[in-house]
Design a protein around this motif. Structure first.
Motif, mmCIF file in Angstrom:
data_model
loop_
_atom_site.group_PDB
_atom_site.id
_atom_site.type_symbol
_atom_site.label_atom_id
_atom_site.label_comp_id
_atom_site.label_asym_id
_atom_site.label_seq_id
_atom_site.Cartn_x
_atom_site.Cartn_y
_atom_site.Cartn_z
ATOM 1 N N GLY A 71 0.809 -1.219 0.000
ATOM 2 C CA GLY A 71 0.000 0.000 0.000
ATOM 3 C C GLY A 71 0.838 1.262 0.000
ATOM 4 N N CYS A 72 2.012 1.224 0.610
ATOM 5 C CA CYS A 72 2.890 2.409 0.620
ATOM 6 C C CYS A 72 3.274 2.813 -0.797
ATOM 7 C CB CYS A 72 4.142 2.117 1.446
ATOM 8 S SG CYS A 72 3.840 1.954 3.215
ATOM 9 N N LEU A 106 1.590 2.012 -3.530
ATOM 10 C CA LEU A 106 0.386 2.444 -4.231
ATOM 11 C C LEU A 106 0.020 3.877 -3.866
ATOM 12 C CD1 LEU A 106 -1.889 -0.741 -3.981
ATOM 13 C CD2 LEU A 106 -0.471 0.010 -5.898
ATOM 14 N N ILE A 107 0.156 4.225 -2.586
ATOM 15 C CA ILE A 107 -0.137 5.589 -2.153
ATOM 16 C C ILE A 107 0.787 6.583 -2.852
ATOM 17 C CG2 ILE A 107 -0.024 7.176 -0.187
ATOM 18 C CD1 ILE A 107 -2.469 5.477 -0.042
ATOM 19 N N ARG A 125 -0.142 7.099 -6.367
ATOM 20 C CA ARG A 125 -1.522 7.548 -6.525
ATOM 21 C C ARG A 125 -2.368 6.498 -7.241
ATOM 22 N NH1 ARG A 125 -0.652 13.976 -8.128
ATOM 23 N NH2 ARG A 125 0.655 14.464 -6.301
ATOM 24 N N ALA A 136 -4.076 3.995 -5.241
ATOM 25 C CA ALA A 136 -4.613 3.304 -4.072
ATOM 26 C C ALA A 136 -5.836 2.451 -4.411
ATOM 27 C CB ALA A 136 -4.971 4.313 -2.985
ATOM 28 N N ILE A 195 -5.077 0.504 2.075
ATOM 29 C CA ILE A 195 -5.038 1.960 1.898
ATOM 30 C C ILE A 195 -4.848 2.700 3.218
ATOM 31 C CG2 ILE A 195 -6.363 3.971 1.148
ATOM 32 C CD1 ILE A 195 -7.782 2.152 -0.856
ATOM 33 N N ALA A 245 -1.749 5.173 4.306
ATOM 34 C CA ALA A 245 -2.107 6.594 4.280
ATOM 35 C C ALA A 245 -1.831 7.252 5.628
ATOM 36 C CB ALA A 245 -3.583 6.750 3.909
#
Length: 294
Positions: A21-22, A24-25, A28, A30, A212, A216
């Motif tokens: 997730g890191c 993906l964040i 951008r 997510a 996510i 986040a």
């Protein structure tokens, strides 16, 4: 003992999702996890129709194939000029609708529990054990998620610099010879693997929350990727353990409580983060205004 397996399973899911997730964040992207969790439905149904069995292996295999197809289609549409959010929306809604159509045409008289496949029920993980030679080795979900986590950690560790540069500056990565497209597909493949591996534990829909929310939250607390990954893991594990006890106290959904705890931690970080916190920023503005007044 059941509580231990539930918390361990939740922590493994949170660890798998927290690492990926890191990235993906930062990229951008997510909502890719959300897209995969919906679009794998036709793979599940096709696997059932071909095999005639609801065995988890066949369903996971079918879901994995469609998960990779989802990633490929999203990337292909983006390279063709379609905006990122539009590509994700078109692919996952179309494939999800195709899955619903397949169910309505071919499996309406079959006990194909799609709610269980999509939403999962983590309270039942201890009942589905892996037995070899008459020896009970523990829940299958723990082994599956453990193997998934090992693969994720191994690949991210081996190619950490490449993944990091592709996340922050893909143009520079391409300029120095890093195959950006290859690392993109590897990352998306890992996301698909983590999502599919969570079907029988947290569930494909709820895994999106762990994919996510903890990353986040970590993003608000640090500006360093390594620290962000570590914080994401810690926040995910805390959410899993605390969520279990909250669910036990309220007699509520365990997976839902895990994600809710993660949401509460995000709100706290949003308000009180030393660098990005809303309350902290307001206090700094007041102090700055007061100094200017004097």
């Amino acid at each position: 003992m059941s509580g231990f397996w539930i918390m361990l399973t939740g922590s493994l899911v949170a660890a798998c999702c927290g690492i990926l997730g890191c990235f993906l964040i930062l990229r951008r992207m997510a909502l890719v996890g959300d897209a995969i969790s919906h679009s794998v439905l036709p793979g599940i149904v096709i696997a059932f129709l071909v095999s005639g069995s609801r065995d988890s292996f066949f369903m996971l295999f079918g879901a994995a194939i469609i998960g990779f197809l989802t990633v490929f289609l999203i990337q292909m549409f983006q390279q063709s000029g379609v905006q990122s959010d539009a590509s994700i929306g078109v692919v996952f809604t179309s494939l999800f609708a195709a899955g619903v159509l397949l169910v309505s045409l071919n499996a309406q008289h079959v006990d194909l529990d799609l709610d269980c496949v999509l939403y999962g029920e983590i309270a039942y993980v201890q009942w589905n054990s892996l037995t070899i030679g008459g020896v009970d080795l523990g829940p299958k979900a723990v082994w599956l998620l453990g193997i998934t986590l090992f693969i994720i950690v191994a690949l991210i560790s081996l190619f950490y610099k490449q993944f990091k540069l592709c996340a922050f500056d893909p143009a520079l990565a391409a300029a120095i010879g890093i195959p950006v497209a290859l690392f993109h597909y590897v990352l998306m493949g890992l996301v698909s693997m983590a999502t599919v591996s969570s079907f029988e534990s947290v569930g494909a829909i709820l895994v999106v929350g762990l994919l996510i929310v903890p990353p986040a939250t970590a993003y608000l607390l640090t500006d360093r990727l390594g620290t962000m990954i570590g914080l994401s893991l810690v926040i995910g594990v805390i959410s899993s353990v605390a969520g279990y006890y909250v669910a036990a106290a309220l007699d509520a959904s365990i997976a839902g409580c895990m994600v809710c705890v993660a949401g509460v931690l995000f709100v706290l970080a949003f308000l009180f983060s030393p660098s990005h916190g809303f309350v902290v920023r307001k206090l700094r503005q007041r102090v700055s205004t007061a100094r200017e007044a004097y």
